[in-house]
Design a protein around this motif. Structure first.
Motif, PDB file in Angstrom:
ATOM      1  N   HIS A  46      -6.444  -2.080  -0.395  1.00 52.91           N
ATOM      2  CA  HIS A  46      -7.474  -2.946  -0.950  1.00 52.91           C
ATOM      3  C   HIS A  46      -8.231  -3.644   0.167  1.00 52.91           C
ATOM      4  O   HIS A  46      -7.674  -3.975   1.210  1.00 52.91           O
ATOM      5  CB  HIS A  46      -6.864  -3.980  -1.894  1.00 52.91           C
ATOM      6  N   LEU A  71      -9.445  -6.610   0.261  1.00 52.94           N
ATOM      7  CA  LEU A  71      -9.115  -8.027   0.401  1.00 52.94           C
ATOM      8  C   LEU A  71      -7.630  -8.182   0.711  1.00 52.94           C
ATOM      9  O   LEU A  71      -6.780  -7.697  -0.039  1.00 52.94           O
ATOM     10  CB  LEU A  71      -9.456  -8.793  -0.881  1.00 52.94           C
ATOM     11  N   SER A  92      -5.886 -10.766   0.442  1.00 48.26           N
ATOM     12  CA  SER A  92      -5.252 -11.581  -0.598  1.00 48.26           C
ATOM     13  C   SER A  92      -4.773 -10.711  -1.756  1.00 48.26           C
ATOM     14  O   SER A  92      -3.726 -10.982  -2.356  1.00 48.26           O
ATOM     15  CB  SER A  92      -6.222 -12.648  -1.110  1.00 48.26           C
ATOM     16  N   THR A  93      -5.513  -9.650  -2.067  1.00 44.41           N
ATOM     17  CA  THR A  93      -5.105  -8.738  -3.139  1.00 44.41           C
ATOM     18  C   THR A  93      -3.906  -7.905  -2.707  1.00 44.41           C
ATOM     19  O   THR A  93      -2.986  -7.660  -3.494  1.00 44.41           O
ATOM     20  CB  THR A  93      -6.273  -7.821  -3.538  1.00 44.41           C
ATOM     21  N   SER A  94      -3.888  -7.483  -1.456  1.00 49.56           N
ATOM     22  CA  SER A  94      -2.770  -6.681  -0.952  1.00 49.56           C
ATOM     23  C   SER A  94      -1.459  -7.458  -0.976  1.00 49.56           C
ATOM     24  O   SER A  94      -0.388  -6.884  -1.158  1.00 49.56           O
ATOM     25  CB  SER A  94      -3.060  -6.214   0.477  1.00 49.56           C
ATOM     26  N   GLU A 139      -0.818 -10.087  -3.072  1.00 54.39           N
ATOM     27  CA  GLU A 139      -0.625 -10.796  -4.340  1.00 54.39           C
ATOM     28  C   GLU A 139       0.572 -10.271  -5.136  1.00 54.39           C
ATOM     29  O   GLU A 139       0.762  -9.067  -5.288  1.00 54.39           O
ATOM     30  CB  GLU A 139      -1.888 -10.674  -5.188  1.00 54.39           C
ATOM     31  N   GLU A 169       2.863 -11.263  -8.885  1.00 57.35           N
ATOM     32  CA  GLU A 169       2.860 -11.997 -10.151  1.00 57.35           C
ATOM     33  C   GLU A 169       4.230 -12.632 -10.361  1.00 57.35           C
ATOM     34  O   GLU A 169       5.251 -11.945 -10.262  1.00 57.35           O
ATOM     35  CB  GLU A 169       2.551 -11.031 -11.296  1.00 57.35           C
ATOM     36  N   SER A 226       4.814  -6.908  -7.885  1.00 53.12           N
ATOM     37  CA  SER A 226       3.612  -6.527  -7.137  1.00 53.12           C
ATOM     38  C   SER A 226       2.454  -6.268  -8.094  1.00 53.12           C
ATOM     39  O   SER A 226       2.651  -5.830  -9.229  1.00 53.12           O
ATOM     40  CB  SER A 226       3.882  -5.272  -6.306  1.00 53.12           C
ATOM     41  N   LYS A 227       1.237  -6.520  -7.603  1.00 50.90           N
ATOM     42  CA  LYS A 227       0.045  -6.259  -8.409  1.00 50.90           C
ATOM     43  C   LYS A 227      -0.775  -5.101  -7.849  1.00 50.90           C
ATOM     44  O   LYS A 227      -1.646  -4.566  -8.532  1.00 50.90           O
ATOM     45  CB  LYS A 227      -0.810  -7.525  -8.507  1.00 50.90           C
ATOM     46  N   SER A 228      -0.523  -4.731  -6.599  1.00 51.20           N
ATOM     47  CA  SER A 228      -1.181  -3.559  -6.021  1.00 51.20           C
ATOM     48  C   SER A 228      -0.284  -2.983  -4.937  1.00 51.20           C
ATOM     49  O   SER A 228       0.450  -3.721  -4.276  1.00 51.20           O
ATOM     50  CB  SER A 228      -2.557  -3.916  -5.434  1.00 51.20           C
ATOM     51  N   GLN A 238       3.033  -3.952   3.566  1.00 50.02           N
ATOM     52  CA  GLN A 238       2.715  -4.560   2.276  1.00 50.02           C
ATOM     53  C   GLN A 238       3.985  -4.998   1.553  1.00 50.02           C
ATOM     54  O   GLN A 238       4.027  -6.082   0.961  1.00 50.02           O
ATOM     55  CB  GLN A 238       1.927  -3.580   1.401  1.00 50.02           C
ATOM     56  N   GLN A 295       4.711  -8.893   0.691  1.00 44.02           N
ATOM     57  CA  GLN A 295       4.902  -9.304  -0.703  1.00 44.02           C
ATOM     58  C   GLN A 295       6.288  -9.915  -0.910  1.00 44.02           C
ATOM     59  O   GLN A 295       6.443 -10.879  -1.674  1.00 44.02           O
ATOM     60  CB  GLN A 295       4.692  -8.112  -1.639  1.00 44.02           C
TER      61      GLN A 295
END
Length: 322
Positions: A11, A13, A15-17, A19, A21, A30-32, A46, A50
């Protein structure tokens, strides 16, 4: 079961890598997830980052991460979320310990032990000086080498061209910028140097949260271009022939020690990497991460499987497996 879109693409961003939940106390998902080109599984950095985000969520902000010891047990798929179980192992006056177990499809793929310390800034300090190096503005992006291959008028192996194209495309979308800073000799060892920085780093109102998140980003970066230095030291290459052909490269364990809480991954960090020993199908790399002003903020170490494409005594190819 929740499934992720299996694009296997990093990703843009950071922050997305990173992120995750929060499902409940001590449990995160994990979200991504993504797989680097030609890799066996999800990018290790990653998973490390995480897991650290998850552990940090379970610690009083008065304590700062000082070390993280990780073991990669199985390759993870990007198609199914990883669930991070945090165990609050110990809460002491000076140190706090959290264990993280990453689970996918009911199997533990990764474990980490994270130790947090109440800061002691008045204690004496020492660091190994940063090597003399060109600044990031004078260095090329790592993808420039492969761009030159693609533009070369000389005939190049189609496999190399295909890899170069994939690599350049991957790098241009990455949230991490990387520049080659050269190779030097330190105590007889070839030492590889890279400049790294994260793009679009989010900011926080709380200094403690800011420092904690910067460490999560650095942990993501710390797995980039790391074990590959041991492979290069051994002279192995995926496109070589015979005994110099790389058959397997995968991480076994990864450690980070932090010695600073004020660095910014949105600015350039110098990663200095060397291989003190490799053999027997394994190799170890040591790393030092400096700010551009010369502060040593983190020390890293990693061991991994590094196997050449060999023939067994019967003349058949040895199978590379864990």
């Amino acid at each position: 079961m929740v499934e992720l879109e299996n694009k296997q693409v990093e990703h843009e961003l950071i922050s997305t890598s990173l992120e995750v939940e929060k499902l409940e106390a001590n449990l995160f998902r994990s979200k991504s997830l993504w797989i680097p080109i030609r890799a066996r599984g999800v990018f290790g950095g990653q998973v490390i980052s995480q897991a650290l985000v998850s552990a940090t969520e379970c610690v009083d902000p008065a304590y700062a991460l000082h070390s993280m010891h990780c073991y990669f047990l199985l390759s993870a798929s990007p198609a199914i979320p990883i669930v991070y179980h945090v165990d609050r192992v110990r809460d002491g006056r000076s140190y706090v310990t959290r264990a993280v177990r990453a689970v996918q499809n009911g199997r533990t793929v990764f474990i980490a032990m994270c130790s947090f310390q109440r800061p002691e800034p008045r204690q004496p300090s020492y660091q190994t000086p940063m090597p003399a190096v060109q600044g990031p503005e004078q260095c090329d992006d790592v993808e420039v080498y492969y761009e030159k291959i693609l533009m070369s008028p000389v005939e190049v192996d189609s496999r190399i061209k295909e890899y170069a194209l994939e690599y350049v495309q991957e790098r241009k979308k990455s949230p991490i910028a990387i520049k080659t800073a050269g190779i030097i000799s330190e105590d007889g060892m070839k030492t590889h140097m890279y400049w790294f920085k994260a793009r679009n780093v989010p900011k926080f109102d709380s200094p403690a949260k800011e420092a904690a998140y910067q460490k999560c980003i650095l942990s993501y970066i710390s797995d980039s271009h790391f074990l590959v230095v041991a492979r290069r030291t051994l002279g192995l290459d995926s496109f070589a022939k015979g005994a110099q052909r790389l058959a397997m490269l995968t991480t076994l364990d990864h450690t980070i020690w932090f010695y600073d809480d004020s660095f910014d991954c949105g600015d350039w960090l110098l990663y200095v990497i060397s291989t003190p020993r490799a053999g027997g199908g394994r190799g170890v790399v040591h790393g030092r991460m400096y700010t551009r002003t010369g502060t040593l903020v983190a020390v890293t170490s990693q061991e991994g499987v590094i196997r050449a494409h060999l023939l067994d005594p019967s003349g058949t190819t040895e199978r590379s497996k864990l």
